[in-house]
Design an enzyme around this catalytic site. Sequence first.
Site, mmCIF file in Angstrom:
data_model
loop_
_atom_site.group_PDB
_atom_site.id
_atom_site.type_symbol
_atom_site.label_atom_id
_atom_site.label_comp_id
_atom_site.label_asym_id
_atom_site.label_seq_id
_atom_site.Cartn_x
_atom_site.Cartn_y
_atom_site.Cartn_z
ATOM 1 N N SER A 121 0.741 -1.178 -0.017
ATOM 2 C CA SER A 121 -0.029 0.066 -0.227
ATOM 3 C C SER A 121 0.930 1.216 0.068
ATOM 4 O O SER A 121 1.896 1.027 0.611
ATOM 5 C CB SER A 121 -0.933 0.044 1.303
ATOM 6 O OG SER A 121 -1.417 1.189 1.466
ATOM 7 N N TYR A 145 -1.501 -0.125 10.519
ATOM 8 C CA TYR A 145 -1.749 -0.500 9.067
ATOM 9 C C TYR A 145 -0.481 -0.445 8.180
ATOM 10 O O TYR A 145 -0.273 -1.493 7.473
ATOM 11 C CB TYR A 145 -2.979 -0.045 8.581
ATOM 12 C CG TYR A 145 -3.043 -0.314 7.092
ATOM 13 C CD1 TYR A 145 -3.570 -1.716 6.761
ATOM 14 C CD2 TYR A 145 -2.768 0.589 6.106
ATOM 15 C CE1 TYR A 145 -3.736 -2.076 5.393
ATOM 16 C CE2 TYR A 145 -2.753 0.157 4.720
ATOM 17 C CZ TYR A 145 -3.475 -1.252 4.405
ATOM 18 O OH TYR A 145 -3.553 -1.573 3.180
ATOM 19 N N LYS A 149 1.949 -3.459 6.639
ATOM 20 C CA LYS A 149 2.310 -3.580 5.123
ATOM 21 C C LYS A 149 3.621 -3.574 4.730
ATOM 22 O O LYS A 149 4.154 -4.544 3.986
ATOM 23 C CB LYS A 149 1.533 -2.588 4.088
ATOM 24 C CG LYS A 149 -0.104 -2.845 4.140
ATOM 25 C CD LYS A 149 -0.150 -4.029 3.301
ATOM 26 C CE LYS A 149 -1.718 -4.902 3.373
ATOM 27 N NZ LYS A 149 -1.791 -6.282 2.543
HETATM 28 C C1 WQD Z 1 -9.503 10.387 0.443
HETATM 29 C C2 WQD Z 1 -9.468 11.714 0.435
HETATM 30 C C3 WQD Z 1 -9.910 12.656 2.705
HETATM 31 C C4 WQD Z 1 -13.608 10.852 3.437
HETATM 32 C C5 WQD Z 1 -6.569 5.520 2.721
HETATM 33 C C6 WQD Z 1 -5.410 4.941 3.409
HETATM 34 C C7 WQD Z 1 -4.586 4.146 2.442
HETATM 35 C C8 WQD Z 1 -5.451 3.309 1.317
HETATM 36 C C9 WQD Z 1 -6.561 4.115 0.902
HETATM 37 C C10 WQD Z 1 -5.497 0.907 2.185
HETATM 38 C C11 WQD Z 1 -8.871 12.317 1.626
HETATM 39 C C12 WQD Z 1 -10.816 12.947 1.801
HETATM 40 C C13 WQD Z 1 -12.587 11.363 2.916
HETATM 41 C C14 WQD Z 1 -14.920 12.036 3.721
HETATM 42 C C15 WQD Z 1 -13.230 13.479 2.595
HETATM 43 N N1 WQD Z 1 -5.967 2.071 1.972
HETATM 44 N N2 WQD Z 1 -12.456 12.486 2.438
HETATM 45 N N3 WQD Z 1 -14.336 13.174 3.355
HETATM 46 O O1 WQD Z 1 -7.027 8.414 3.488
HETATM 47 O O2 WQD Z 1 -6.256 9.039 1.148
HETATM 48 O O3 WQD Z 1 -6.138 6.522 2.037
HETATM 49 O O4 WQD Z 1 -7.213 4.491 1.814
HETATM 50 O O5 WQD Z 1 -4.484 0.517 1.560
HETATM 51 O O6 WQD Z 1 -3.701 3.399 3.164
HETATM 52 O O7 WQD Z 1 -5.048 5.758 4.203
HETATM 53 O O8 WQD Z 1 -8.369 7.650 1.644
HETATM 54 O O9 WQD Z 1 -10.625 7.477 0.693
HETATM 55 O O10 WQD Z 1 -10.296 7.867 3.447
HETATM 56 O O11 WQD Z 1 -9.712 9.790 1.653
HETATM 57 O O12 WQD Z 1 -12.879 14.561 2.506
HETATM 58 O O13 WQD Z 1 -15.807 11.638 4.145
HETATM 59 O O14 WQD Z 1 -10.886 12.274 0.773
HETATM 60 O O15 WQD Z 1 -9.485 13.838 3.445
HETATM 61 O O16 WQD Z 1 -8.188 13.571 1.194
HETATM 62 P P1 WQD Z 1 -7.070 7.914 2.070
HETATM 63 P P2 WQD Z 1 -9.733 8.012 1.872
#
Ligand code: WQD
Length: 315
Positions: A121, A145, A149
């Site tokens: 990841s 997490y 990984k």
């Molecule tokens: C994406 C963007 C939020 C929800 C995570 C893990 C990573 C991988 C993928 C597994 C960010 C914004 C989100 C909301 C928002 N996982 N957001 N409102 O955090 O980039 O990555 O998932 O392998 O390791 O850390 O993904 O989809 O949570 O967020 O504004 O209700 O959307 O701030 O910028 P993230 P996400």
Amino acid sequence: MSTWLLTGGAGYIGAHVLRALRAAGHDAVVLDDLSSGLAERLPDDVHLVRTSLLDPDLPAMLTGLTSRRRLDGVVHLAAKKSVPESVAVPLHYYEENVGGTVALLRAATAAGIGRVLYSSSAAVYGETGADPVGEDFPTLPTSPYGETKLAGEWAVRRHAEAAGLRWCALRYFNVAGAASAALADRGATNLLPLVARAAESGEPLSVFGDDWPTPDGTCLRDYVHVEDLAEAHVAAAQVLLDDDAPSPGVLNVGRNEPTSVLEVVGAVERVRGRPVPYRVAPRRPGDPARVVADATRIADVLGWRASRGIDQMVM
Ligand code: WQD
């Protein structure tokens, strides 16, 4: 044609990998404990072995399997994947993700399986500040997490070198989309399913901050379609099968294409033809402003490039 042991094959990504392997003329035996995977994601004719990697009978089970059927390699996706949950119960993540990987490597090697494709990841990078981030940048994971990984990658690489296995670790960036509604990510807490939910329910999406140092003030991520990601696994499997090619090693799976939260909202509005309600909420702790892959190495080593854009990921 080759046959792979696919752990986590009943999961969101695993079911897409199975589909892509079959489309390319390969096959897989699925190993899944169905703790979050769903048997209904699998075609009827797939051999599903329901077991945890931590089951003490795993070595005997794999030896039995390889005595009946040749397995060319293992594609290892089975893992816990929630960042906040990993902060709440880190030992569970170490046990399942690191312990599970170690147990699988031992059992697979004892059963004579000589190739490993490991699911990693972008969470291994953490706050490196590199932009775009390449595979050789330092890894500074900020969650248990991400640590598990990374530890799994280390175990795969060190064991492969010691035991003479061929190996590859794919570092997924933000995976989204689905080949069909049946294969979609359920129980999701990620942005794209949440935007779709807001579009359906009318309950506004919380946008975590609009004062980031980015063009529209919202965070940038590198979204990759799960079918492109699945095709990257097939490309990696094909290189692993070529015993004359060097092991691919660690590869980013991304598009080097930053997309902001508001651009995702805009894509859903375009595809659905109606507005998506949202409100700006405080920044989410631990969120970096930009996470974007340098995707050059995977293009060089596997000849893989994503072919689907954000509009194809939103539903
Ligand atoms: C994406 C963007 C939020 C929800 C995570 C893990 C990573 C991988 C993928 C597994 C960010 C914004 C989100 C909301 C928002 N996982 N957001 N409102 O955090 O980039 O990555 O998932 O392998 O390791 O850390 O993904 O989809 O949570 O967020 O504004 O209700 O959307 O701030 O910028 P993230 P996400």
